[in-house]
Design a protein around this motif. Sequence first.
Motif, PDB file in Angstrom:
ATOM      1  N   ASP A  92     -11.113  -5.849   7.142  1.00 44.62           N
ATOM      2  CA  ASP A  92     -11.237  -7.269   6.531  1.00 44.62           C
ATOM      3  C   ASP A  92     -12.090  -8.442   5.319  1.00 44.62           C
ATOM      4  OD1 ASP A  92      -9.836  -6.906   9.075  1.00 44.62           O
ATOM      5  OD2 ASP A  92     -11.790  -7.451  10.365  1.00 44.62           O
ATOM      6  N   GLU A  93     -13.146  -6.911   5.155  1.00 43.12           N
ATOM      7  CA  GLU A  93     -13.540  -7.262   3.839  1.00 43.12           C
ATOM      8  C   GLU A  93     -13.314  -6.914   2.161  1.00 43.12           C
ATOM      9  OE1 GLU A  93     -18.146  -6.696   4.367  1.00 43.12           O
ATOM     10  OE2 GLU A  93     -17.788  -7.454   6.562  1.00 43.12           O
ATOM     11  N   ASP A  94     -12.594  -6.086   2.133  1.00 47.75           N
ATOM     12  CA  ASP A  94     -12.361  -4.962   1.404  1.00 47.75           C
ATOM     13  C   ASP A  94     -10.846  -4.796   0.980  1.00 47.75           C
ATOM     14  OD1 ASP A  94     -15.120  -4.473   0.925  1.00 47.75           O
ATOM     15  OD2 ASP A  94     -14.613  -2.644   1.845  1.00 47.75           O
ATOM     16  N   VAL A  95      -9.963  -5.823   1.899  1.00 44.66           N
ATOM     17  CA  VAL A  95      -8.187  -5.852   1.210  1.00 44.66           C
ATOM     18  C   VAL A  95      -7.955  -7.297   1.434  1.00 44.66           C
ATOM     19  CG1 VAL A  95      -6.044  -5.203   1.439  1.00 44.66           C
ATOM     20  CG2 VAL A  95      -8.303  -3.456   2.749  1.00 44.66           C
ATOM     21  N   LYS A  96      -7.852  -8.273   0.338  1.00 45.41           N
ATOM     22  CA  LYS A  96      -7.406  -9.504   0.373  1.00 45.41           C
ATOM     23  C   LYS A  96      -5.618  -9.404   0.424  1.00 45.41           C
ATOM     24  CE  LYS A  96     -11.561 -11.571  -1.652  1.00 45.41           C
ATOM     25  NZ  LYS A  96     -11.585 -11.110  -0.689  1.00 45.41           N
ATOM     26  N   ILE A  97      -5.071  -9.643   1.638  1.00 47.12           N
ATOM     27  CA  ILE A  97      -3.707 -10.515   0.842  1.00 47.12           C
ATOM     28  C   ILE A  97      -3.104 -12.138   0.578  1.00 47.12           C
ATOM     29  CG2 ILE A  97      -1.933  -9.923   2.164  1.00 47.12           C
ATOM     30  CD1 ILE A  97      -2.974  -7.360   2.798  1.00 47.12           C
ATOM     31  N   LEU A  98      -2.552 -11.434  -0.217  1.00 48.67           N
ATOM     32  CA  LEU A  98      -2.342 -12.395  -0.867  1.00 48.67           C
ATOM     33  C   LEU A  98      -0.968 -13.422  -0.755  1.00 48.67           C
ATOM     34  CD1 LEU A  98      -3.538 -11.542  -4.736  1.00 48.67           C
ATOM     35  CD2 LEU A  98      -5.108 -12.198  -3.636  1.00 48.67           C
ATOM     36  N   GLU A  99      -0.232 -12.668  -0.779  1.00 50.82           N
ATOM     37  CA  GLU A  99       1.159 -13.357  -0.245  1.00 50.82           C
ATOM     38  C   GLU A  99       1.914 -11.727   0.952  1.00 50.82           C
ATOM     39  OE1 GLU A  99       4.980 -14.465  -2.302  1.00 50.82           O
ATOM     40  OE2 GLU A  99       3.176 -13.955  -3.383  1.00 50.82           O
TER      41      GLU A  99
ATOM     42  N   LEU B 146      -1.621  -7.942  -3.052  1.00 52.45           N
ATOM     43  CA  LEU B 146      -2.705  -7.743  -2.051  1.00 52.45           C
ATOM     44  C   LEU B 146      -3.500  -6.898  -3.604  1.00 52.45           C
ATOM     45  CD1 LEU B 146      -3.578  -4.554  -1.389  1.00 52.45           C
ATOM     46  CD2 LEU B 146      -1.421  -4.808   0.343  1.00 52.45           C
ATOM     47  N   SER B 147      -5.065  -6.847  -3.103  1.00 51.30           N
ATOM     48  CA  SER B 147      -5.937  -6.328  -3.647  1.00 51.30           C
ATOM     49  C   SER B 147      -6.784  -5.850  -2.992  1.00 51.30           C
ATOM     50  CB  SER B 147      -6.743  -7.499  -4.911  1.00 51.30           C
ATOM     51  OG  SER B 147      -7.406  -8.702  -4.192  1.00 51.30           O
ATOM     52  N   HIS B 148      -7.719  -4.482  -3.502  1.00 53.48           N
ATOM     53  CA  HIS B 148      -8.490  -4.066  -2.583  1.00 53.48           C
ATOM     54  C   HIS B 148     -10.001  -3.651  -3.431  1.00 53.48           C
ATOM     55  CE1 HIS B 148      -7.891   0.513  -3.986  1.00 53.48           C
ATOM     56  NE2 HIS B 148      -6.618  -0.232  -4.282  1.00 53.48           N
ATOM     57  N   ARG B 149     -10.865  -3.617  -2.561  1.00 50.62           N
ATOM     58  CA  ARG B 149     -12.013  -2.986  -3.681  1.00 50.62           C
ATOM     59  C   ARG B 149     -11.927  -1.842  -3.942  1.00 50.62           C
ATOM     60  NH1 ARG B 149     -16.078  -5.761  -3.425  1.00 50.62           N
ATOM     61  NH2 ARG B 149     -16.144  -6.852  -1.033  1.00 50.62           N
ATOM     62  N   LEU B 150     -12.957  -1.196  -4.847  1.00 47.48           N
ATOM     63  CA  LEU B 150     -12.903  -0.228  -5.988  1.00 47.48           C
ATOM     64  C   LEU B 150     -13.753   0.334  -5.878  1.00 47.48           C
ATOM     65  CD1 LEU B 150     -11.200  -1.280  -8.925  1.00 47.48           C
ATOM     66  CD2 LEU B 150      -9.918  -0.553  -7.505  1.00 47.48           C
TER      67      LEU B 150
ATOM     68  N   ARG C 130      -7.014  -5.437 -10.012  1.00 43.86           N
ATOM     69  CA  ARG C 130      -6.677  -6.315  -9.902  1.00 43.86           C
ATOM     70  C   ARG C 130      -5.501  -6.181  -8.712  1.00 43.86           C
ATOM     71  NH1 ARG C 130      -1.794  -3.762 -10.894  1.00 43.86           N
ATOM     72  NH2 ARG C 130      -1.707  -1.630 -12.209  1.00 43.86           N
ATOM     73  N   PRO C 131      -4.238  -7.564  -8.616  1.00 45.90           N
ATOM     74  CA  PRO C 131      -3.334  -7.625  -8.234  1.00 45.90           C
ATOM     75  C   PRO C 131      -2.264  -7.079  -7.739  1.00 45.90           C
ATOM     76  CG  PRO C 131      -3.852  -9.915  -8.494  1.00 45.90           C
ATOM     77  CD  PRO C 131      -4.985  -8.662  -9.407  1.00 45.90           C
ATOM     78  N   ILE C 132      -1.741  -6.133  -6.300  1.00 42.48           N
ATOM     79  CA  ILE C 132      -0.786  -5.212  -6.759  1.00 42.48           C
ATOM     80  C   ILE C 132       0.694  -5.603  -5.710  1.00 42.48           C
ATOM     81  CG2 ILE C 132      -2.205  -2.852  -7.435  1.00 42.48           C
ATOM     82  CD1 ILE C 132      -2.530  -1.840  -4.963  1.00 42.48           C
ATOM     83  N   SER C 133       1.730  -4.944  -6.156  1.00 44.91           N
ATOM     84  CA  SER C 133       2.812  -5.126  -5.515  1.00 44.91           C
ATOM     85  C   SER C 133       3.142  -4.070  -4.604  1.00 44.91           C
ATOM     86  CB  SER C 133       4.062  -5.779  -6.339  1.00 44.91           C
ATOM     87  OG  SER C 133       4.949  -5.739  -4.896  1.00 44.91           O
ATOM     88  N   ARG C 134       3.302  -3.927  -3.089  1.00 46.74           N
ATOM     89  CA  ARG C 134       3.249  -2.817  -2.108  1.00 46.74           C
ATOM     90  C   ARG C 134       4.564  -3.506  -0.747  1.00 46.74           C
ATOM     91  NH1 ARG C 134       1.243  -0.535  -6.182  1.00 46.74           N
ATOM     92  NH2 ARG C 134      -0.461   0.679  -5.877  1.00 46.74           N
TER      93      ARG C 134
END
Length: 200
Positions: free
Chosen positions: A4-11, A27-31, A38-42
């Motif tokens: 919940d804290e380390d993954v951001k769903i952008l769309e 989405l983007s996730h903590r490194l 950076r945002p990635i598409s999956r």
Amino acid sequence: MNRDEDVKILERETCFQGFYRLDRLQLSHRLFAGGMGRPISRELFVRHDAVCVLPYDPQRDRVVLIEQFRVGAMDKSPSPWLIEVVAGLIDKDEQPDEVARREAVEEAGLTLGELWPITQYYPSPGGSDERVHLYVGRCDSLGAGGIHGLEEEGEDIRVLVWSLEEALAAVRDGRINNAASIIALQWLALNRDEVRRRWS
């Protein structure tokens, strides 16, 4: 790390909806080095969780396996008929152990006794959210066999009764080549003495 804290769903959009669903996520996730990536598409294959159970007869040291056509093996295997453990999807308001018992009746004509939970695992987490609940189920293999499955689901399932040693040999030579069956049989090989002691 915390989802919940380390993954951001952008769309998130649904690209396909049938019996299964395919979603595309930005989405983007903590490194590990710190900060957010950076945002990635999956793409994500959204499936019901599955239940797999290896029926085992501790008195005779035999396992009950099934053989059926699998479309996913059609292009990459000499034969798309695979030897597997009993399996089904949690597609109703059921607990995993209830699915194991229901599928054993439908696919193998077996009534299971005690269930021994082996593990839960993700078979392909790089692109699917499916989780597998894996069990060994106590059974009486005497008289097991024949053709089973639900006609309305297009199932045509042959039941095989093998010694545990025969099944392990089939893992070694590649005749059994699917994850749930390999994991269950190897677990049983490692824990056979304890299982037989408890179930005898």
